[in-house]
Structure formats: C-alpha cells, structure tokens
Design a protein around this motif. Structure first.
Motif, PDB file in Angstrom:
ATOM      1  N   TRP A 118      25.113 -27.366 -19.261  1.00 11.64           N
ATOM      2  CA  TRP A 118      25.081 -26.262 -20.615  1.00 11.64           C
ATOM      3  C   TRP A 118      25.593 -25.445 -20.005  1.00 11.64           C
ATOM      4  N   ALA A 119      26.976 -24.295 -20.392  1.00 12.72           N
ATOM      5  CA  ALA A 119      27.118 -22.468 -20.165  1.00 12.72           C
ATOM      6  C   ALA A 119      26.814 -21.744 -21.400  1.00 12.72           C
ATOM      7  N   PHE A 120      25.797 -20.690 -20.342  1.00 11.89           N
ATOM      8  CA  PHE A 120      25.169 -19.558 -20.873  1.00 11.89           C
ATOM      9  C   PHE A 120      25.263 -17.974 -20.530  1.00 11.89           C
ATOM     10  N   TYR A 121      25.142 -17.269 -21.314  1.00 12.37           N
ATOM     11  CA  TYR A 121      25.169 -15.710 -21.042  1.00 12.37           C
ATOM     12  C   TYR A 121      23.696 -14.924 -20.689  1.00 12.37           C
ATOM     13  N   ASP A 122      23.560 -14.860 -19.687  1.00 14.00           N
ATOM     14  CA  ASP A 122      22.101 -13.925 -18.823  1.00 14.00           C
ATOM     15  C   ASP A 122      21.747 -13.147 -19.502  1.00 14.00           C
ATOM     16  N   GLU A 123      20.961 -12.641 -20.572  1.00 11.69           N
ATOM     17  CA  GLU A 123      20.814 -11.560 -21.180  1.00 11.69           C
ATOM     18  C   GLU A 123      19.165 -10.604 -20.693  1.00 11.69           C
ATOM     19  N   SER A 124      18.884 -11.513 -19.778  1.00 11.13           N
ATOM     20  CA  SER A 124      17.801 -11.327 -19.008  1.00 11.13           C
ATOM     21  C   SER A 124      18.059  -9.419 -18.102  1.00 11.13           C
ATOM     22  N   ARG A 125      16.879  -9.180 -18.074  1.00 10.54           N
ATOM     23  CA  ARG A 125      17.388  -7.761 -17.867  1.00 10.54           C
ATOM     24  C   ARG A 125      17.817  -7.340 -16.339  1.00 10.54           C
ATOM     25  N   ASN A 126      17.611  -8.348 -15.783  1.00 15.10           N
ATOM     26  CA  ASN A 126      17.565  -8.133 -14.316  1.00 15.10           C
ATOM     27  C   ASN A 126      18.738  -9.514 -13.926  1.00 15.10           C
ATOM     28  N   ARG A 127      18.994  -9.791 -14.938  1.00 20.30           N
ATOM     29  CA  ARG A 127      20.244 -11.244 -15.014  1.00 20.30           C
ATOM     30  C   ARG A 127      19.892 -12.584 -13.844  1.00 20.30           C
ATOM     31  N   SER A 128      18.688 -12.528 -13.988  1.00 18.58           N
ATOM     32  CA  SER A 128      17.843 -13.470 -13.149  1.00 18.58           C
ATOM     33  C   SER A 128      17.962 -15.055 -13.148  1.00 18.58           C
ATOM     34  N   ARG A 129      18.136 -14.605 -15.145  1.00 16.77           N
ATOM     35  CA  ARG A 129      17.788 -16.349 -15.100  1.00 16.77           C
ATOM     36  C   ARG A 129      18.517 -17.925 -15.344  1.00 16.77           C
ATOM     37  N   THR A 130      18.139 -18.725 -14.788  1.00 13.30           N
ATOM     38  CA  THR A 130      18.430 -19.736 -13.938  1.00 13.30           C
ATOM     39  C   THR A 130      18.877 -20.809 -15.580  1.00 13.30           C
TER      40      THR A 130
END
Length: 155
Positions: A118-130
């Motif tokens: 699934w495509a998603f947009y990583d909104e985590s501060r450090n762009r580290s969401r997997t």
C-alpha cells in the motif's frame, strides 16, 4: 480540497494488492474516481503506465523502474505560476512535481509487506516510517521476526 500528497497516494492506491483489485480494470470505477477528484479521466492504458511508473519510482518492488515522459503545461496567472491540470494523470504528475520541489517526494513510500504494498505518505518528523500501519503490517512483521528468532534459539 485534496492535498498533493493525498491525491498522489490515492492514485497510487488505485490498485489493492491485498484484495487483488485494480480500479483501472473497470472504466466506470476509473471515471468515478476521476470525477471524485474533480479531473477528467485519461485513457486507461496511459493511466496504468503513469501509475505503474510512479509506484515503481516510490518503491513498489514488483514493478521495473522506467522513465515517464509526459508534457505538463505551465501558466502564469494573477495568482502566480501554476501547472495546468486538465486531466487526472496531469493533476497527479503536477502534485508529484510540487512534492518533489518541496522536498517531500521522499515521504511517499510503499509498504514493504509483500501482501500489502500500500502506498502511504510518511508524516513522521524524521521520515523513518516503514509500514503503512504499525498496527497491521508492522505488527505482523514484528511477530514474524520474533517467531523466527525464537525458533532459531530452540533449534
């Protein structure tokens, strides 16, 4: 009003690997999707090519990376410069371009779970969401890893 990220993610997710559904297999569903986003639907072959190229660029491991070269129109209005988007593919490509210019293209990701993607947009501060969802895909992968480590210890 849809954000650039939500439009691109929604377009990338017109295919659902887990359920085996592809919205582009049904011209009526594609037309309704485009209408929901306030754009004209493109030819299905052109749309699929654009979607698959973008998914590959974002990290879909099933798809080969390939260049995509489509014209976008520029307009200078009273509000400033704008990319002219008359159809769905142009709107998505314009949104992707704005994300790239802002440095947010790297936040577009594909969940690495083979049965998800699934495509998603990583909104985590450090762009580290997997994972698309830590509660679902991330939790499943952590449980798999734990079981594999536990089995290795007991063998």
């Amino acid at each position: 009003m849809h954000t650039d990220a939500s439009l691109v993610v929604a377009f990338l997710n017109t295919v659902d690997i887990e359920r085996g559904d592809d919205l582009l297999d049904d011209p009526d569903l594609w037309r309704r999707w485009a209408e929901d986003y306030g754009v004209a639907p493109n030819d299905l072959v052109e749309t699929r090519t654009a979607r698959d190229s973008l998914r590959a660029a974002v990290g879909d491991p099933r798809l080969p990376a390939r260049p995509l070269d489509l014209p976008l129109r520029f307009s200078l209005t009273d509000a400033g410069p704008a990319l002219v988007t008359t159809d769905a593919v142009a709107a998505v490509l314009a949104a992707a371009t704005r994300l790239a210019i802002r440095g947010d293209w790297v936040r577009l990701k594909i969940c690495p779970a083979d049965d998800c993607l699934w495509a998603f947009y990583d909104e985590s501060r450090n762009r580290s969401r997997t994972w698309c969802s830590m509660r679902v895909c991330g939790n499943r992968e952590k449980a798999r890893s734990w079981r594999a480590r536990a089995a290795a210890v007991h063998n």
